[in-house]
Design a protein around this motif. Structure first.
Motif, mmCIF file in Angstrom:
data_model
loop_
_atom_site.group_PDB
_atom_site.id
_atom_site.type_symbol
_atom_site.label_atom_id
_atom_site.label_comp_id
_atom_site.label_asym_id
_atom_site.label_seq_id
_atom_site.Cartn_x
_atom_site.Cartn_y
_atom_site.Cartn_z
ATOM 1 N N ASN A 178 2.369 1.297 -3.178
ATOM 2 C CA ASN A 178 1.355 2.160 -4.287
ATOM 3 C C ASN A 178 1.026 3.582 -4.298
ATOM 4 O OD1 ASN A 178 -0.761 1.044 -6.331
ATOM 5 N ND2 ASN A 178 -1.902 2.353 -4.897
ATOM 6 N N LEU A 222 -1.821 -4.092 -5.298
ATOM 7 C CA LEU A 222 -3.250 -4.109 -4.637
ATOM 8 C C LEU A 222 -3.823 -5.733 -4.593
ATOM 9 C CD1 LEU A 222 -4.658 -0.706 -5.538
ATOM 10 C CD2 LEU A 222 -3.626 -1.341 -3.541
ATOM 11 N N PHE A 246 -8.030 -3.991 -7.980
ATOM 12 C CA PHE A 246 -7.504 -5.263 -6.873
ATOM 13 C C PHE A 246 -7.554 -6.465 -7.809
ATOM 14 C CE2 PHE A 246 -9.690 -2.413 -3.850
ATOM 15 C CZ PHE A 246 -8.659 -2.307 -2.896
ATOM 16 N N LEU A 267 0.676 -1.322 -0.082
ATOM 17 C CA LEU A 267 0.040 -0.025 0.017
ATOM 18 C C LEU A 267 0.746 1.348 0.010
ATOM 19 C CD1 LEU A 267 -2.845 -0.922 2.436
ATOM 20 C CD2 LEU A 267 -2.920 -0.970 0.028
#
Length: 444
Positions: A359, A415, A398, A356
């Motif tokens: 990202n 993700l 996702f 995360l």
């Protein structure tokens, strides 16, 4: 016959059994009544009406004999049956006659006390009308009656059908509800073995070798369906295994040439070209590692243990801080509690939070602050101040290898790995975005 719009097996069986039963029962009753109309006296149609009229018209007293009087029932019957006649005889020899008794039957009147339940018909068409002999009681005294003269409008078939209702109405009233109550229990008992199959089906995972639906105690009619489903699972298992072998082998094979390329670039190139090439090699190496990470978590989930999520998240921020600062961000960590223990895989959760953060680094616009926060209810959120993710893409990011923009430098696995890890922890991932930033929250 159209059955109710339902897929319930017991409901369909109940209808499919009850309708034929009603049809067969009705057919048998009609057939019996037709047969009865052929063999019984034609006077059956007027029998009950006449005997009911005689109950109010005949009077018998011992010593005074048998007497007759007109009643409303007898008058109405005579009006409907102009040729009505009868001869009633008591045990003491007294008798009364009514109507015009055909001469052929006048000679039989003296034998009426000796006849019980007779059907008298001439074999020739020109003979007298059919007559019958029946008996009924007046004040506990049995009276024999010779009668006839039906006008032809009474239906013997309908009379027999009406007199049989005490048989078929209770039969249908008892049997039909019994069918609707018994069939569900029979179906439930017969399909009891399927309950275990239904419980087992949600647990089937094609990625786990040997996952099959059981066929024990399953009705033989359903076994071919389960075998067909198991064969599909076997093919899926083989395809998953082939895909996993390919991805792992590809990722392993990429490691060596990536390391060689990195060494050569580091030793031969200088300046901005060297830095650009090293960044490209770093992204390529990260993609290979993500492929391995993705497949490792699929095949060999790490064991769970009680771990402090605050410490796990703080360590991830410390590890990723140099990368975030080098890319133009500020990075912060905040927690509502000092400690928050959950049953997790610490290494898997570190990878999820790290993905995360990376990202956010890749898509945050190289400015602003990346915030990592742990809430007291078990939520771990990572926020950036980038351009945000369009609403049309939020449900797709996702998915493996999905990228919001085709020119994105990432492989589209970060993700997806996060969702995979969180799903194994029986948690959820939520994404919120707006033009001023994106927040991804892991809830455990």
């Amino acid at each position: 016959m159209r059955f109710p719009n339902t897929s319930s097996l017991w409901w369909r069986l109940s209808w499919q059994l009850s309708v034929p039963f009603v049809v067969i029962t009705a057919s048998e009753i009609v057939a019996l009544c037709i047969y009865g109309a052929m063999i019984h006296s034609p006077n059956v149609g007027m029998q009950h009406r006449l005997l009911n009229a005689l109950e109010g018209s005949l009077n018998y007293e011992p010593g005074r004999g048998l007497r007759i009087k007109d009643s409303e029932e007898l008058t109405a019957l005579k009006k409907d049956t102009p040729n009505l006649f009868f001869y009633a005889a008591a045990p003491d020899g007294t008798a009364v006659a009514y109507g015009n008794i055909p001469p052929a039957y006048t000679q039989l009147t003296k034998f009426v006390p000796l006849i019980k339940d007779a059907d008298i018909r001439d074999t020739s068409a020109s003979g007298p009308v059919p007559a019958s002999v029946d008996d009924f009681e007046i004040n506990t005294t049995e009276i024999r009656v010779l009668y006839g003269g039906r006008n032809g409008s009474e239906s013997t078939f309908l009379a027999l059908l009406g007199s049989a209702y005490p048989i078929y109405v209770p039969l249908l009233a008892v049997t039909l509800p019994a069918l609707f109550f018994a069939v569900p229990r029979l179906v439930r008992r017969s399909l009891l073995g399927l309950s275990h199959v239904v419980q087992k089906a949600p647990e089937i995972d094609p990625r786990q070798p040997g996952s099959r639906l059981p066929v024990d105690r399953v009705p033989s009619e359903v076994v071919p369906l389960i075998h067909a489903f198991n064969s599909v699972l076997e093919r899926l298992e083989q395809q998953f295994a082939a895909r996993e072998r390919f991805l792992i082998d590809a990722a392993h094979e990429l490691r060596t040439p990536i390391a060689v390329m990195q060494t050569r670039i580091d030793t031969t190139l200088e300046g901005s070209t060297r830095e650009t090439m090293m960044d490209d090699i770093g992204r390529l190496r990260e993609t290979a590692e993500q492929l391995l990470d993705f497949e490792r978590s699929e095949q060999s989930p790490e064991p769970f243990e009680q771990a402090d999520l605050v410490e796990v998240a703080r360590n991830v921020v410390a590890d990723q801080a140099p990368l975030a600062i080098r890319n133009g961000y500020e990075i912060s960590f905040d927690s509502d509690v000092d400690e928050l223990y959950r049953l997790v895989s610490p290494s898997a959760m570190s990878r999820a939070i790290g993905n995360l953060v990376r990202n956010a680094i890749d898509h945050g616009g190289n400015s602003g602050t990346i915030s990592v926060r742990v809430s007291e209810c078990g939520g771990i959120s990572v926020s950036d101040e980038g351009p945000g993710i369009p609403a049309a893409h939020r449900d797709l990011v996702f998915e493996p290898f999905y990228r919001v923009t085709p020119r994105s430098t990432g492989a589209g696995l970060g993700l997806s790995i996060v969702k995979q890890i969180v799903t194994r922890h029986r948690g959820s991932v939520a994404l919120e975005g707006n033009p001023t930033g994106t927040t991804v929250t892991i809830s455990l």
